[in-house]
Write an enzyme that holds these catalytic residues in place. Sequence first.
Site, PDB file in Angstrom:
ATOM      1  N   ARG A 221       1.305  -1.199  -0.048  1.00 18.03           N
ATOM      2  CA  ARG A 221       0.019   0.337  -0.716  1.00 18.03           C
ATOM      3  C   ARG A 221       1.027   1.122  -0.194  1.00 18.03           C
ATOM      4  O   ARG A 221       0.824   2.092  -0.685  1.00 18.03           O
ATOM      5  CB  ARG A 221      -0.865  -0.279   1.340  1.00 18.03           C
ATOM      6  CG  ARG A 221      -1.681   1.252   1.606  1.00 18.03           C
ATOM      7  CD  ARG A 221      -2.937   1.303   2.523  1.00 18.03           C
ATOM      8  NE  ARG A 221      -3.523   2.347   2.481  1.00 18.03           N
ATOM      9  CZ  ARG A 221      -4.252   2.692   3.385  1.00 18.03           C
ATOM     10  NH1 ARG A 221      -4.851   1.855   4.333  1.00 18.03           N
ATOM     11  NH2 ARG A 221      -5.541   3.770   3.349  1.00 18.03           N
TER      12      ARG A 221
ATOM     13  N   HIS B 189     -16.620   3.321  -5.390  1.00 15.06           N
ATOM     14  CA  HIS B 189     -15.660   4.637  -4.626  1.00 15.06           C
ATOM     15  C   HIS B 189     -15.659   6.000  -5.850  1.00 15.06           C
ATOM     16  O   HIS B 189     -14.820   6.389  -6.153  1.00 15.06           O
ATOM     17  CB  HIS B 189     -14.274   4.308  -4.676  1.00 15.06           C
ATOM     18  CG  HIS B 189     -13.707   3.366  -3.343  1.00 15.06           C
ATOM     19  ND1 HIS B 189     -12.676   3.049  -2.897  1.00 15.06           N
ATOM     20  CD2 HIS B 189     -14.513   2.729  -1.975  1.00 15.06           C
ATOM     21  CE1 HIS B 189     -12.968   2.148  -1.793  1.00 15.06           C
ATOM     22  NE2 HIS B 189     -13.906   2.505  -1.120  1.00 15.06           N
TER      23      HIS B 189
ATOM     24  N   TYR C 296     -14.058  10.316  -1.759  1.00 14.69           N
ATOM     25  CA  TYR C 296     -13.191   9.421  -3.368  1.00 14.69           C
ATOM     26  C   TYR C 296     -13.431  10.422  -4.355  1.00 14.69           C
ATOM     27  O   TYR C 296     -12.455  10.645  -4.967  1.00 14.69           O
ATOM     28  CB  TYR C 296     -13.669   8.018  -3.232  1.00 14.69           C
ATOM     29  CG  TYR C 296     -12.972   6.885  -2.910  1.00 14.69           C
ATOM     30  CD1 TYR C 296     -12.119   6.939  -2.271  1.00 14.69           C
ATOM     31  CD2 TYR C 296     -14.039   6.480  -1.420  1.00 14.69           C
ATOM     32  CE1 TYR C 296     -11.429   6.000  -0.951  1.00 14.69           C
ATOM     33  CE2 TYR C 296     -13.509   5.401  -0.192  1.00 14.69           C
ATOM     34  CZ  TYR C 296     -12.054   5.369  -0.817  1.00 14.69           C
ATOM     35  OH  TYR C 296     -11.996   4.901   0.329  1.00 14.69           O
TER      36      TYR C 296
END
Length: 421
Positions: free
Chosen positions: A90, A194, A244
């Site tokens: 990540r 998202h 988002y």
Amino acid sequence: MKLAVVGGGSTYTPELIDGFARLRDTLPVEELMLVDPAAERLELVGGLARRIFAKQGHGGRIVTTSDLDAGIDGADAVLLQLRVGGQAARQQDETWPLECGCVGQETTGAGGLAKALRTVPVVLDIAERVRRTNPGAWIVDFTNPVGIVTRALLQAGHKAVGLCNVAIGFQRKFAGLLGVAPVDIHLDHVGLNHLTWETGVRLGGPEGENVLPKLLAEHGDAVAADIRLPRDVLDRLGVVPSYYLRYFYAHDEVVREQRTKPSRAAEVAEMERQLLTMYGDPELAEKPALLAERGGAYYSEAAVDLAASLLGGGGSPYQVVNTYNKGTLPFLPDDAVIEVQSAVGRSGPLPLPVPSVDPLYAGLMANVTAYEELALQAALHGGRDRVFRALLAHPLVGQYAYADTLTDQLIAHNREHLAWA
């Protein structure tokens, strides 16, 4: 009833356990399998999970295992919440795209594509093993990027539904602002995972009064602060975009911010270190307050509600899930995965009709749907050209020079997870 959680060693898991304990009348779990290859981490999480059940008087049995096949055997539903590559991957997803001036984020843009390429083959392997052992089991996917992963599962013929906590978060937020119970709030929630907009906020159900104009007029500043967009943008749109959407509506501003402060991955990694230390305390028997900062708020309530409905229990009649479009949004392919309100039962989700969608949102949905189709092809079949095409199609990349450079970066940073690289 037996449930399995793959990725059960996640620091998210106590949030899920707390929901199972509190909502045991809705979802009477008799056996819960926590499955994770990280044995030491799994035991810390599993120990806290057992203490939470005991403290709240839940009689269910919690078992931890690193053996996937043993964990999923006989499960009525399998919840997926894994992270291939962990927080280290990540951290990469959120940093190397910035070198090209593109947003660094783990679920969208170049970083989101990297995560999809790492994740889809692993999830499909798990799903095939579920199908071999108990073909009637439902698969509930909370693993990001949820839209692409759910589409991969559905196209492979699995009984799968995608789940995200954005909608339930808005439901709880709006209920608090309006002074009503969350169950009284029904969202006209439309888009892709998202990439969603709340186009209506209704009291009492799908046919209830739309109080979104009142919400924006009286509480617009609070809503704007929550999604980190200017109040006047909300007033001009007349809807509430998911947070988002800031990556799209304020792209350059976000990139400047990301270049001047630690990544979210770094923040989460530190939180996880602290949480795991807390989980090891034998006196701790409830989810710690710090977990609320980790993300995934209200995930447990959404997961319990969905599993209860799929397995024939007392879940809510309407829930926001990720499922096949099947004509719901006529400007998207039938096999696109959309995130909308659906009627959910034993046979799965059935999307509710959606009113005409403003071209401002429909155009972006269509663009990202095309990217997701190309991303899935890259995840399934590999190859540099497929990665390049997906990046070129993404509205957060979109330029061939950037797509070329990011393709090389993506492959270099993820080679160990890409069988074809």
